[in-house]
Motif scaffolding. Sequence first.
Motif, PDB file in Angstrom:
ATOM      1  N   ARG A 260       0.825  -1.207   0.000  1.00  0.00           N
ATOM      2  CA  ARG A 260       0.000   0.000   0.000  1.00  0.00           C
ATOM      3  C   ARG A 260       0.858   1.256   0.000  1.00  0.00           C
ATOM      4  NH1 ARG A 260      -3.403   1.287   5.484  1.00  0.00           N
ATOM      5  NH2 ARG A 260      -3.466   3.545   5.333  1.00  0.00           N
ATOM      6  N   HIS A 261       1.875   1.290   0.863  1.00  0.00           N
ATOM      7  CA  HIS A 261       2.724   2.479   0.939  1.00  0.00           C
ATOM      8  C   HIS A 261       3.622   2.598  -0.293  1.00  0.00           C
ATOM      9  CE1 HIS A 261       1.153   3.396   4.791  1.00  0.00           C
ATOM     10  NE2 HIS A 261       1.692   2.373   5.406  1.00  0.00           N
ATOM     11  N   ARG A 296      12.828   1.010  -4.885  1.00  0.00           N
ATOM     12  CA  ARG A 296      13.971   1.715  -4.297  1.00  0.00           C
ATOM     13  C   ARG A 296      13.524   3.040  -3.719  1.00  0.00           C
ATOM     14  NH1 ARG A 296      17.832   5.790  -5.256  1.00  0.00           N
ATOM     15  NH2 ARG A 296      16.544   6.584  -6.977  1.00  0.00           N
ATOM     16  N   TRP A 297      12.760   3.770  -4.478  1.00  0.00           N
ATOM     17  CA  TRP A 297      12.351   5.116  -4.086  1.00  0.00           C
ATOM     18  C   TRP A 297      11.424   5.079  -2.868  1.00  0.00           C
ATOM     19  CZ3 TRP A 297      14.271   9.636  -5.676  1.00  0.00           C
ATOM     20  CH2 TRP A 297      13.574  10.807  -5.375  1.00  0.00           C
ATOM     21  N   ALA A 298      10.489   4.145  -2.868  1.00  0.00           N
ATOM     22  CA  ALA A 298       9.485   4.088  -1.803  1.00  0.00           C
ATOM     23  C   ALA A 298      10.076   3.633  -0.479  1.00  0.00           C
ATOM     24  CB  ALA A 298       8.343   3.163  -2.220  1.00  0.00           C
ATOM     25  N   SER A 299      10.928   2.593  -0.498  1.00  0.00           N
ATOM     26  CA  SER A 299      11.472   2.023   0.746  1.00  0.00           C
ATOM     27  C   SER A 299      10.393   1.998   1.837  1.00  0.00           C
ATOM     28  CB  SER A 299      12.686   2.832   1.227  1.00  0.00           C
ATOM     29  OG  SER A 299      13.746   2.754   0.313  1.00  0.00           O
ATOM     30  N   PRO A 300       9.342   1.192   1.667  1.00  0.00           N
ATOM     31  CA  PRO A 300       8.198   1.283   2.581  1.00  0.00           C
ATOM     32  C   PRO A 300       8.491   0.896   4.024  1.00  0.00           C
ATOM     33  CG  PRO A 300       7.930  -0.528   1.016  1.00  0.00           C
ATOM     34  CD  PRO A 300       9.092   0.264   0.545  1.00  0.00           C
ATOM     35  N   PHE A 329      17.344   0.489   5.685  1.00  0.00           N
ATOM     36  CA  PHE A 329      17.189   0.137   4.274  1.00  0.00           C
ATOM     37  C   PHE A 329      16.932   1.369   3.411  1.00  0.00           C
ATOM     38  CE2 PHE A 329      16.045  -3.807   6.485  1.00  0.00           C
ATOM     39  CZ  PHE A 329      16.813  -4.718   5.796  1.00  0.00           C
ATOM     40  N   ALA A 330      16.172   2.319   3.931  1.00  0.00           N
ATOM     41  CA  ALA A 330      15.882   3.536   3.164  1.00  0.00           C
ATOM     42  C   ALA A 330      17.158   4.296   2.845  1.00  0.00           C
ATOM     43  CB  ALA A 330      14.914   4.423   3.940  1.00  0.00           C
ATOM     44  N   PHE A 402       9.607   3.347  11.631  1.00  0.00           N
ATOM     45  CA  PHE A 402       9.656   1.955  11.178  1.00  0.00           C
ATOM     46  C   PHE A 402       9.022   1.811   9.800  1.00  0.00           C
ATOM     47  CE2 PHE A 402       7.620  -2.379  11.274  1.00  0.00           C
ATOM     48  CZ  PHE A 402       8.795  -3.078  11.022  1.00  0.00           C
ATOM     49  N   VAL A 403       7.757   2.212   9.684  1.00  0.00           N
ATOM     50  CA  VAL A 403       7.084   2.136   8.396  1.00  0.00           C
ATOM     51  C   VAL A 403       7.114   3.512   7.741  1.00  0.00           C
ATOM     52  CG1 VAL A 403       4.811   2.484   9.455  1.00  0.00           C
ATOM     53  CG2 VAL A 403       4.961   1.490   7.186  1.00  0.00           C
ATOM     54  N   ASN A 404       7.542   3.538   6.484  1.00  0.00           N
ATOM     55  CA  ASN A 404       7.606   4.773   5.701  1.00  0.00           C
ATOM     56  C   ASN A 404       6.270   4.923   4.992  1.00  0.00           C
ATOM     57  OD1 ASN A 404       8.353   6.977   4.182  1.00  0.00           O
ATOM     58  ND2 ASN A 404       9.785   5.872   2.877  1.00  0.00           N
ATOM     59  N   GLY A 405       5.289   5.462   5.731  1.00  0.00           N
ATOM     60  CA  GLY A 405       3.925   5.421   5.250  1.00  0.00           C
ATOM     61  C   GLY A 405       3.300   6.785   5.030  1.00  0.00           C
TER      62      GLY A 405
END
Length: 416
Positions: A260-261, A296-300, A329-330, A402-405
């Motif tokens: 989703r993210h 790569r760009w999103a790194s959710p 990871f981001a 934690f979550v890149n949302g």
Amino acid sequence: MSTATSLDLADPDLFLDGATPYRIFADLRRTDPVHWTPEHDGGSGFWSLTKHADIVRVDRDAETFTSTKFVNLEEVDDRQASIRRSLLETDGPRHHALRRVLQRQFTPRAVAGYETFLRGLTAQTLDRALAKGTFDFVKEVAADFPINVLARMMDVPEDDTTRLIEWGNRIIANQDPEYADVVIHSAESEKYKDLPFRSPAALEVFEYGRDLAARRRGGAGEDLVSKLVNEVPLDGEPLSGHDFDNYFLLLVVAGNETTRHAITHTMRALIDHPEQADRLRANPALMEQAVEEFLRWASPVYHFRRTATRDVELRDKTIREGDKVVLWFASGNRDEDVFENPDVFDVTRTPNDHVTFGKGSPHFCLGNALARLELRVMFEELLPRLADIRLAGDVRRVRSNFVNGIKEMPVTVTLA
């Protein structure tokens, strides 16, 4: 004092604008790629790894850097670890055996069988959303799409998807008071310390999963729940009640939230870089390659944590046995040593050695092929329908390190 050393990566408020953490990561990659980060909420502190090579090295070495002490920043005792342990917090032969229970359902060949269903689902989702002209992309598209795929794989009623989305929000966004019933590190969260993410919503997920398990046990179903309750892992040790609860909850959360993210971040990037969207419209064959840039760009997921099992040297720093080690990871996905112009969104980027799913790790994301398929189908179907799409209000992010949302992204569309 540098930006990186004066700001606290343990503070989820730093992640609310989306740009600040990337500035910190860039500073750390240049000045202190193995950086000691104190915690101000009672935690013991942790090592922040921001270079691609170090992240890959540590992620591959489960003997030296274990997941069994848990993979987020929360510190748990042995009793909590035993109760809350999921596939993510298991290493070695048991981890391999647990993965194998569902691995066949997530192979590229297996998930390719869902493509026709996915295209039909995408068309329905987009028909409903785009007809509104102005809408919240997260609610109407990004959240609705992957949860319906998961519902089909688990063989649960379509009417239950709203509950699954709500549970995922409440559980994984446990640092965001708008989502969480109880914010982690609050005094009230101690009452829920034996639950995943200290979330009371976990109890609702457990109850739902146990009801499904009771109805599927002993049957011949091929859905994910049937496999969990009827298949004995390769090591001969059946799933305990705790094993099933935590595995089922992981499917509900990981199977929905991350994709989703990723979809939302990709749409935001294409809005900000319309020339990249034009490239994909002009050359649809680029989409499979572009999906890797989307990821790569999103790194959710910003990070996963490991714990050192022995003293070890890394870039002239001594990591002690028991130290928490956080793999950002981001940051690895923006490492200048690996990616040319890493802060440029480029759908033609190749090679694209991102670490979004892990890289050569025993914990390499089980659902990676499905996530890639979902992203590809979504944007193959969406982009040809759009003459224009632009933001129609503020983009609101999940309060989390934690979550890149993104939790709200209003858009206005003009149809092609």
